[in-house]
Write a protein that holds these residues in place. Structure first.
Motif, PDB file in Angstrom:
ATOM      1  N   CYS A 134       0.837  -1.213   0.000  1.00 30.92           N
ATOM      2  CA  CYS A 134       0.000   0.000   0.000  1.00 30.92           C
ATOM      3  C   CYS A 134       0.866   1.256   0.000  1.00 30.92           C
ATOM      4  CB  CYS A 134      -0.879  -0.014   1.261  1.00 30.92           C
ATOM      5  SG  CYS A 134      -1.757   1.530   1.541  1.00 30.92           S
ATOM      6  N   CYS A 158      -4.826  -2.206  -1.341  1.00 30.24           N
ATOM      7  CA  CYS A 158      -5.244  -2.969  -0.154  1.00 30.24           C
ATOM      8  C   CYS A 158      -6.387  -3.924  -0.493  1.00 30.24           C
ATOM      9  CB  CYS A 158      -5.661  -2.027   0.971  1.00 30.24           C
ATOM     10  SG  CYS A 158      -4.256  -1.219   1.779  1.00 30.24           S
ATOM     11  N   GLY A 164      -0.685   0.706   4.407  1.00 27.14           N
ATOM     12  CA  GLY A 164      -1.697  -0.229   4.887  1.00 27.14           C
ATOM     13  C   GLY A 164      -2.958   0.450   5.363  1.00 27.14           C
ATOM     14  N   CYS A 165      -3.537   1.290   4.481  1.00 30.63           N
ATOM     15  CA  CYS A 165      -4.729   2.061   4.862  1.00 30.63           C
ATOM     16  C   CYS A 165      -5.966   1.162   4.960  1.00 30.63           C
ATOM     17  CB  CYS A 165      -4.971   3.175   3.852  1.00 30.63           C
ATOM     18  SG  CYS A 165      -5.354   2.557   2.194  1.00 30.63           S
ATOM     19  N   GLY A 166      -5.991   0.073   4.183  1.00 24.63           N
ATOM     20  CA  GLY A 166      -7.153  -0.808   4.184  1.00 24.63           C
ATOM     21  C   GLY A 166      -8.263  -0.341   3.256  1.00 24.63           C
ATOM     22  N   GLU A 167      -8.071   0.801   2.602  1.00 26.83           N
ATOM     23  CA  GLU A 167      -9.156   1.383   1.791  1.00 26.83           C
ATOM     24  C   GLU A 167      -8.806   1.486   0.301  1.00 26.83           C
ATOM     25  OE1 GLU A 167     -11.850   2.171   3.400  1.00 26.83           O
ATOM     26  OE2 GLU A 167     -11.060   2.016   5.443  1.00 26.83           O
ATOM     27  N   CYS A 168      -7.518   1.576  -0.019  1.00 23.22           N
ATOM     28  CA  CYS A 168      -7.136   1.896  -1.397  1.00 23.22           C
ATOM     29  C   CYS A 168      -7.244   0.652  -2.304  1.00 23.22           C
ATOM     30  CB  CYS A 168      -5.703   2.435  -1.416  1.00 23.22           C
ATOM     31  SG  CYS A 168      -4.474   1.171  -1.054  1.00 23.22           S
TER      32      CYS A 168
END
Ligand SMILES: [Zn+2]
Length: 404
Positions: free
Chosen positions: A79, A90, A83-87
């Motif tokens: 990422c 990810c 590691g945003c978890g949204e892009c």
């Protein structure tokens, strides 16, 4: 907790370690870029910086989240925001479709040398997205000895941007030569409270039910979720736990054995069927079944061979799932007797089972008898790893359980 590490209840130390590593990895990438602040004139390499290295081994008991942690780490490395978890990156990692992530999940009982050599070749490629090429190898302990040797070479002399993430129940499950070249990440059994909390927050399960499921699953996050949400899984568990009450004399003990083996086989069949058909379907589509024209006959012959390979792999997986499912039932049973022992000894520990269901049996036997029963269950598990016919091994066990 937010970002890619949110699904790791009770693993704070591991999450901190992986976050540091991901930050270190991002520094390395920044340093390698032109004008990216290289000290000493040479770009730093993986492994020189303490937080990041190119080979990792994720260990921990079943269900603690070895592969979840490895996947989250892969997402954090790939990422652009750590590691945003949204892009999109990810999302692709979690969907298993990221171009720079090779996901390896051995389906059968072992992983061979030819497969490993292919993997090593693919792993040596440059990352398409410019960050890292990641190989996430689940159940790396299933490598044959030759496969482990092929793997060792790749880990000893890694391509500059390749990161290996191996998962195994414990570090001892891998040969020492591989183990010593990996940085070990050790997941712990999360507390029932931590598991219950994530079931409530993430899956919207009512707190009391989440806690009961978490206790029954003894820190196995996925199993806790299944017990809380899947009625047939909960029923199968209830069936297994009837065995101690049923196995009172010869006839009922044998009947209980038959039920136990059949229940495990049904569950295994449900699991494998769900996986088999989509795989066959995907293969047929890949070979363009139903099309006509030049070269089709040749393609169809190719498909027959590939289909045979697939079916062999599926058969081997079915054997493993059947074995694992029966073992799971035996562990459930062992846990029930462990709880009985705790009640008999007045021990102050968290019980996996409802205390009301334990009291009567606890009062009607002795701690010695309970220990003997526990030994009988463990002996049965051992027989099964030696490929004794399941029904025979389980009958021997239920007969031992029925003796006073
Ligand atoms: Zn992201």
């Amino acid at each position: 907790m937010t970002g890619v590490f949110r699904d790791l209840p009770g693993q704070d130390a591991v999450v901190a370690q992986l976050r540091r590593a991901a930050a270190g990895a991002a520094d390395l990438l920044a340093g390698a870029r032109p004008g990216g602040g290289v000290r000493g004139g040479r770009p730093p390499r993986v492994g020189e910086q303490s937080a990041m290295t190119h080979a990792w081994l994720f260990t921990g008991p079943p269900g603690s989240g070895r592969s979840v942690a490895a996947r989250a780490f892969a997402a954090a490395l790939l990422c652009p925001s750590g590691g945003c978890g949204e892009c999109p990156s990810c999302h692709q990692v979690f969907a298993g479709t990221h171009a720079d992530l090779l996901l390896i999940r051995p389906e059968g009982l072992s992983y061979g040398v030819k497969q490993t050599r292919d993997l090593v070749l693919r792993a040596a490629g440059k990352p398409i997205g410019g960050r890292w090429q990641i190989v996430l190898f689940e159940d790396a302990d299933r490598c044959t000895e030759q496969a482990a040797n092929a793997l060792l070479k790749a880990i000893e002399e890694p391509a500059p941007r390749t990161v290996w993430l191996l998962c195994a129940p414990s570090a001892e499950d891998l040969v020492p030569t591989i183990r010593s070249r990996c940085r070990v990440v050790t997941l712990v059994v999360p507390s029932s409270d931590a598991v219950a909390q994530i079931l409530t927050e993430r899956d919207g399960i009512e707190p009391a039910r989440a806690l009961a499921a978490a206790r029954a699953a003894q820190g196995h996050v996925g199993r806790a979720r299944r017990l809380a949400t899947d009625a047939s899984a909960a029923k199968r568990r209830a069936d297994v736990l009837k065995v101690p009450l049923q196995a009172t004399s010869l006839g009922p003990a044998l009947a209980a054995a038959a039920t136990l083996v059949r229940t495990a086989e049904e569950e295994a069949k449900a699991v494998t069927e769900e996986l088999d058909e989509p795989e066959r379907e995907a293969l047929r589509r890949a070979f363009g079944e139903g099309s006509s024209g030049k070269g089709v006959a040749k393609a169809m012959r190719g498909m027959a061979g590939a289909m045979k390979d697939l079916e062999d792999r599926q058969k081997s997986r079915a054997t493993r799932v059947k074995r694992d499912t029966l073992d799971q039932a035996l562990l459930e049973l062992a846990l029930f007797y462990r709880d009985i022992l705790m009640v008999q000894l007045n021990a102050d520990v968290e019980l996996a089972n409802d205390p009301a269901s334990l009291r009567k049996l606890a009062a009607s036997s002795t701690p010695e008898a309970t220990l003997r029963r526990l030994a009988a269950i463990m002996h049965c598990r051992e027989l099964l790893t030696l490929n004794v016919a399941p029904l025979l091994a389980v009958e021997e066990m239920t007969l031992s359980l029925s003796e006073g």
